[in-house]
Design an enzyme around this catalytic site. Structure first.
Site, PDB file in Angstrom:
ATOM      1  CB  CYS A  48      30.983  19.997 -26.418  1.00 15.82           C
ATOM      2  SG  CYS A  48      31.808  18.489 -26.980  1.00 15.82           S
ATOM      3  CB  CYS A  75      29.902  16.558 -24.350  1.00 13.23           C
ATOM      4  SG  CYS A  75      31.392  16.993 -23.444  1.00 13.23           S
ATOM      5  CG  HIS A 129      35.331  17.205 -23.909  1.00 13.48           C
ATOM      6  ND1 HIS A 129      34.537  17.756 -24.891  1.00 13.48           N
ATOM      7  CD2 HIS A 129      36.405  18.016 -23.817  1.00 13.48           C
ATOM      8  CE1 HIS A 129      35.118  18.860 -25.347  1.00 13.48           C
ATOM      9  NE2 HIS A 129      36.251  19.027 -24.704  1.00 13.48           N
ATOM     10  N   GLY A 181      37.216   6.433 -12.887  1.00 13.71           N
ATOM     11  CA  GLY A 181      36.131   7.251 -12.350  1.00 13.71           C
ATOM     12  C   GLY A 181      35.947   8.554 -13.092  1.00 13.71           C
ATOM     13  CG  ASN A 190      40.480  11.366 -11.907  1.00 11.22           C
ATOM     14  OD1 ASN A 190      41.514  10.924 -11.427  1.00 11.22           O
ATOM     15  ND2 ASN A 190      39.500  11.855 -11.177  1.00 11.22           N
ATOM     16  CG  HIS A 194      33.185  14.895 -27.291  1.00 12.32           C
ATOM     17  ND1 HIS A 194      32.817  15.191 -25.998  1.00 12.32           N
ATOM     18  CD2 HIS A 194      32.822  13.600 -27.501  1.00 12.32           C
ATOM     19  CE1 HIS A 194      32.237  14.123 -25.465  1.00 12.32           C
ATOM     20  NE2 HIS A 194      32.231  13.151 -26.349  1.00 12.32           N
ATOM     21  CB  SER A 207      32.367  12.271 -14.918  1.00 10.54           C
ATOM     22  OG  SER A 207      32.964  13.513 -15.259  1.00 10.54           O
ATOM     23  CG  HIS A 258      37.631  16.572 -18.085  1.00 11.54           C
ATOM     24  ND1 HIS A 258      37.208  15.447 -18.740  1.00 11.54           N
ATOM     25  CD2 HIS A 258      37.349  16.370 -16.776  1.00 11.54           C
ATOM     26  CE1 HIS A 258      36.684  14.595 -17.871  1.00 11.54           C
ATOM     27  NE2 HIS A 258      36.761  15.124 -16.661  1.00 11.54           N
ATOM     28  CD  GLN A 281      38.080  17.174 -11.055  1.00 17.59           C
ATOM     29  OE1 GLN A 281      37.753  17.805 -10.041  1.00 17.59           O
ATOM     30  NE2 GLN A 281      37.721  15.925 -11.249  1.00 17.59           N
TER      31      GLN A 281
HETATM   32  P1  H2U Z   1      36.290  13.939 -13.560  1.00 20.92           P
HETATM   33  O1  H2U Z   1      37.660  14.507 -13.769  1.00 20.92           O
HETATM   34  O2  H2U Z   1      36.281  12.920 -12.467  1.00 20.92           O
HETATM   35  O3  H2U Z   1      35.678  13.453 -14.828  1.00 20.92           O
HETATM   36  O4  H2U Z   1      35.388  15.104 -13.031  1.00 20.92           O
HETATM   37  C1  H2U Z   1      34.829  16.137 -13.809  1.00 20.92           C
HETATM   38  C2  H2U Z   1      34.182  17.135 -12.880  1.00 20.92           C
HETATM   39  O5  H2U Z   1      33.253  17.921 -13.627  1.00 20.92           O
HETATM   40  C3  H2U Z   1      33.427  16.537 -11.721  1.00 20.92           C
HETATM   41  O6  H2U Z   1      34.112  16.880 -10.534  1.00 20.92           O
HETATM   42  C4  H2U Z   1      32.254  18.366 -12.749  1.00 20.92           C
HETATM   43  C5  H2U Z   1      32.054  17.215 -11.788  1.00 20.92           C
HETATM   44  O7  H2U Z   1      31.675  17.704 -10.526  1.00 20.92           O
HETATM   45  N1  H2U Z   1      31.066  18.763 -13.511  1.00 20.92           N
HETATM   46  C6  H2U Z   1      30.703  20.100 -13.560  1.00 20.92           C
HETATM   47  O8  H2U Z   1      31.347  20.936 -12.914  1.00 20.92           O
HETATM   48  N2  H2U Z   1      29.638  20.484 -14.330  1.00 20.92           N
HETATM   49  C7  H2U Z   1      28.854  19.621 -15.036  1.00 20.92           C
HETATM   50  O9  H2U Z   1      27.970  20.043 -15.709  1.00 20.92           O
HETATM   51  C8  H2U Z   1      29.111  18.166 -14.948  1.00 20.92           C
HETATM   52  C9  H2U Z   1      30.339  17.734 -14.212  1.00 20.92           C
END
Ligand code: H2U
Ligand code: ZN
Length: 346
Positions: A53, A50, A164, A159, A153, A113, A161, A166, A168
């Site tokens: 993590c 992850c 874990h 969507g 999200n 996680h 990713s 989180h 933004q």
């Molecule tokens: P989500 O909230 O859509 O899951 O987005 C997580 C963000 O994490 C996504 O915008 C970033 C992606 O660009 N990311 C990183 O900054 N570093 C990483 O190693 C993987 C994902």
């Protein structure tokens, strides 16, 4: 006699001025949420693969520290960049463009996680609220930043990713479209009535009670009268505050409790980790006083009938305006009837 239960009708979204269509007759026999045997999503407390993590490498090779609470970093694939110059483009008023400058950050809510917001304890959620406030304060010091969007999200269907927990933060040099729409509505009301639109709306909702989910000392969570998504909710601060910097310690604690209770109720509807996009709307910054603004948070969850059957915003919704079958009042009743203990804890 106006019948909210029998007649197709439109409702006005006070915050955007837009209409939604409600077709209550299509769901005459309210449908109690079907609980599917959705594959229980058991995750380890730590996943070596992850990117969120503690101690792990991210996509660009950066190592995460061995953090203990929440952890924030600049998005490695930021949609906005800080070193852009601000320029405008205009060809005969027909082709218009503008550069956009910004900073995008990712916040890990906890080192664990295996958790999600509704499974975290109140103190850990409070630590996330503290971090949101600190980040907002720091970003607002850059005078070219005019708006800060804090959001989450949740769920692959949205969507997201990585499971874990989180969220933004995107901070940018101009106002995004939803903020422009809400600004117009909030200012219009404030200029006409001399008070906050959301304070007035909250007063009516508290009097009626039928759409209220959570009501504590400092916050209310309710299904807005104009909800478009089946279980859409709005969290409103009881005090008329314009942005997160004005939150007191007590308010931050109450917000943590509100988010915890609301998201537990969400998970309990279909006994699944309820997906959503959620985020705060608050006053634009570095552009004078914003007395019309009133801090609030939107939850837009897509699920309709089960852990897998979601509402699509397609066809009529894309071409005309949003439409729903189950009424906001019914959705509020379903949410109110849920236990405030998470189903996994039983
Ligand atoms: P989500 O909230 O859509 O899951 O987005 C997580 C963000 O994490 C996504 O915008 C970033 C992606 O660009 N990311 C990183 O900054 N570093 C990483 O190693 C993987 C994902
Ligand atoms: Zn809003």
């Amino acid at each position: 006699m106006f019948s909210f239960l029998d007649q197709p009708h439109t409702r006005i979204n006070l915050l955007t001025g837009e209409k939604i269509l409600v077709s209550p007759h299509r769901s005459k026999r309210p449908w109690q949420g079907q609980v599917e045997d959705a594959a229980t999503d058991e995750r380890p407390q730590y996943d070596p693969k992850c990117y969120l993590c503690p101690g792990n490498a991210r996509a660009d090779g950066t190592m995460n520290p061995d953090y203990k609470d929440s952890f924030v970093f600049v998005n490695d694939f930021s949609a906005l960049l800080e070193d852009s110059t601000l320029e405008k483009y205009n060809e005969e008023d027909l082709l218009q463009a503008e550069t956009e400058k910004g900073i995008c950050k990712v916040i890990s809510f906890t080192p664990r996680h295996d958790l999600t917001l509704p499974e975290m304890d109140t103190e850990s959620i409070k630590a996330v609220v503290d971090l949101w406030q600190r980040e907002f304060e720091e970003l607002a010091q850059k005078d070219w930043i005019k708006y800060i969007q804090i959001f989450e999200n949740k769920g692959a269907i949205m969507g997201c990713s990585n499971p874990h927990p989180h969220g933004q933060i995107w901070a940018q040099s101009s106002l995004p479209v939803e903020i422009q729409k809400e600004s117009i509505q909030l200012k219009k009301y404030y200029q006409e009535k001399g008070k906050s639109l959301l304070s007035a709306y909250l007063e009516v909702e508290l009097k009626k009670g039928e759409r209220i989910i959570v009501d504590n000392e400092h916050f209310v969570a309710l299904v807005p009268f104009w909800a478009a998504w089946p279980y859409e909710t709005l969290v409103i601060s009881k005090r008329h505050i314009t942005n997160i910097l004005e939150f007191t310690e007590d308010e931050k604690m109450d917000l943590a409790k509100t988010l915890q209770e609301l998201t537990i109720r969400y998970d309990n509807i279909f006994k699944t980790s309820f997906p959503y996009s959620a985020g705060m709307h608050q006053a634009p910054i570095n552009n004078g006083d914003q007395p019309a603004w009133h801090w609030h948070m939107h939850f837009y969850p897509p699920l309709l009938r089960s852990a897998t059957v979601k509402k699509f915003m397609v066809g009529y919704e894309m071409l005309a305006n949003p439409q729903r079958d189950i009424t906001p009042e019914y959705a509020a009743e379903v949410l109110r009837n849920q236990s405030t203990t998470h189903y996994k804890q039983k």
